[in-house]
Design a protein around this motif. Sequence first.
Motif, PDB file in Angstrom:
ATOM      1  N   ASN A  56       0.791  -1.060  -0.089  1.00 30.47           N
ATOM      2  CA  ASN A  56       0.124   0.045  -0.029  1.00 30.47           C
ATOM      3  C   ASN A  56       0.786   1.388   0.036  1.00 30.47           C
ATOM      4  N   ALA A  67      -5.134  -5.735   3.525  1.00 30.33           N
ATOM      5  CA  ALA A  67      -6.576  -5.329   3.732  1.00 30.33           C
ATOM      6  C   ALA A  67      -6.948  -4.311   4.551  1.00 30.33           C
ATOM      7  N   ARG A  68      -6.206  -4.572   5.638  1.00 27.50           N
ATOM      8  CA  ARG A  68      -6.624  -3.408   6.697  1.00 27.50           C
ATOM      9  C   ARG A  68      -6.138  -2.044   6.453  1.00 27.50           C
ATOM     10  N   LEU A 106      -4.397   4.902  -0.796  1.00 30.82           N
ATOM     11  CA  LEU A 106      -4.742   3.853  -2.118  1.00 30.82           C
ATOM     12  C   LEU A 106      -4.911   4.495  -3.634  1.00 30.82           C
ATOM     13  N   HIS A 149      -5.851  -0.799   3.296  1.00 27.88           N
ATOM     14  CA  HIS A 149      -6.676  -0.612   2.159  1.00 27.88           C
ATOM     15  C   HIS A 149      -7.896   0.063   2.633  1.00 27.88           C
ATOM     16  N   THR A 150      -8.509  -0.635   3.678  1.00 28.97           N
ATOM     17  CA  THR A 150      -9.736  -0.206   4.156  1.00 28.97           C
ATOM     18  C   THR A 150      -9.834   0.992   4.998  1.00 28.97           C
ATOM     19  N   LEU A 151      -8.869   1.125   5.959  1.00 30.48           N
ATOM     20  CA  LEU A 151      -8.465   2.174   6.754  1.00 30.48           C
ATOM     21  C   LEU A 151      -7.925   3.314   6.194  1.00 30.48           C
ATOM     22  N   LEU A 163      -7.277  -7.220  -4.930  1.00 30.83           N
ATOM     23  CA  LEU A 163      -7.835  -7.062  -3.747  1.00 30.83           C
ATOM     24  C   LEU A 163      -9.401  -7.872  -3.324  1.00 30.83           C
ATOM     25  N   GLU A 164      -9.466  -8.784  -4.601  1.00 30.56           N
ATOM     26  CA  GLU A 164     -10.612  -9.576  -4.639  1.00 30.56           C
ATOM     27  C   GLU A 164     -10.512 -11.175  -4.756  1.00 30.56           C
ATOM     28  N   GLU A 193      -3.815  -9.825   5.750  1.00 31.30           N
ATOM     29  CA  GLU A 193      -4.781  -9.007   6.627  1.00 31.30           C
ATOM     30  C   GLU A 193      -4.263  -7.478   6.702  1.00 31.30           C
TER      31      GLU A 193
END
Length: 326
Positions: free
Chosen positions: A202, A225-226, A320, A228-230, A213-214, A222
């Motif tokens: 990231n 994804a964390r 991102l 990317h989300t936050l 990402l899918e 983990e």
Amino acid sequence: MTSPLLDLPGAVSGDGIDAPVAAHYGSLYGEQRLLAEGEGFVDLSHREVVRIAGPDRLTWLHSLTTQHLESLPPGQWTGALVLSPQGHVEHAFVGRDDGEAFTAHTEPGAAAALVAFLDRMRFMMRVEVTDVTAELAVTWRPAAAGGGTGWYDAYELVPRDQLTAYAAAAAPAAGTWAFEALRIARGEPRFGIDTDDRTIPNEVGWIGPSVHLEKGCYRGQETVARVHTLGRPPRRLTLLHLDGSENRLPAVGADITVAGPDGSDGPGKVIGRVGSSARHHELGPIALALLKRNVPVDATLTVDGLVAAQEVVVDPEVGLHVRPLR
């Protein structure tokens, strides 16, 4: 291994890990313009090549890497990473499948560690991993992209014993200095130079080009994804526009500081490290750097005694948004 194309007229060998190939053939800016116009080729035959064969290869690589490889179409180039359990980048490569084997290239000196890792992870899978650097050479030729818009689309794998004949057909040749200048201007990081052992995908814009990402689980997912989300990764890749009044470029790994509160050019606080740098035919001296995320994007920096301004590659707020491949 030293490239036979160093025997071409005007060839000057590179430095460091790029020493086995030509840095330029006598016209740094002319070679950049040549590549930007979609002509010529670059000898990257010092990069190392690994072949993964066997009926389980794509399913197996899909489970180990950050990329969605199970349904990869034959002939399509893609980037992929292997992460540590904490999400740090351990291996980076670019490869394609030909229907029988997946062939990837990586940085000079990196193949042995990649092969060793893959061999440890074979278990009962029907795969065979081989270092084929002695058989295949890597080149980058804009015309090979075939209308593709990605940087990876222009790579080619050439039988090493046919490299001289390939050069004659694909001429004119451009050196790694031209290739690197265009890469840096794009904000495309180079593994081991623009990254370190703490780098997560990231931070450097690898979400998309090398991270899907899918897809299902993989080691280090983990963390990816964390963040990317936050959003807001610990660091961010940035493009530096360097002061061109001094005829030099910063050393790889040099500390980057920001001016103190009084606006002076004093030592300041270390807020990052510089990676690769080059002289661009339009932008002048440029470099890639990893900075702490919270460094203001308009802050004037100092790197190895050179003043530098920033151009955003990875958004410090979202973590991102990266410049799309073009």
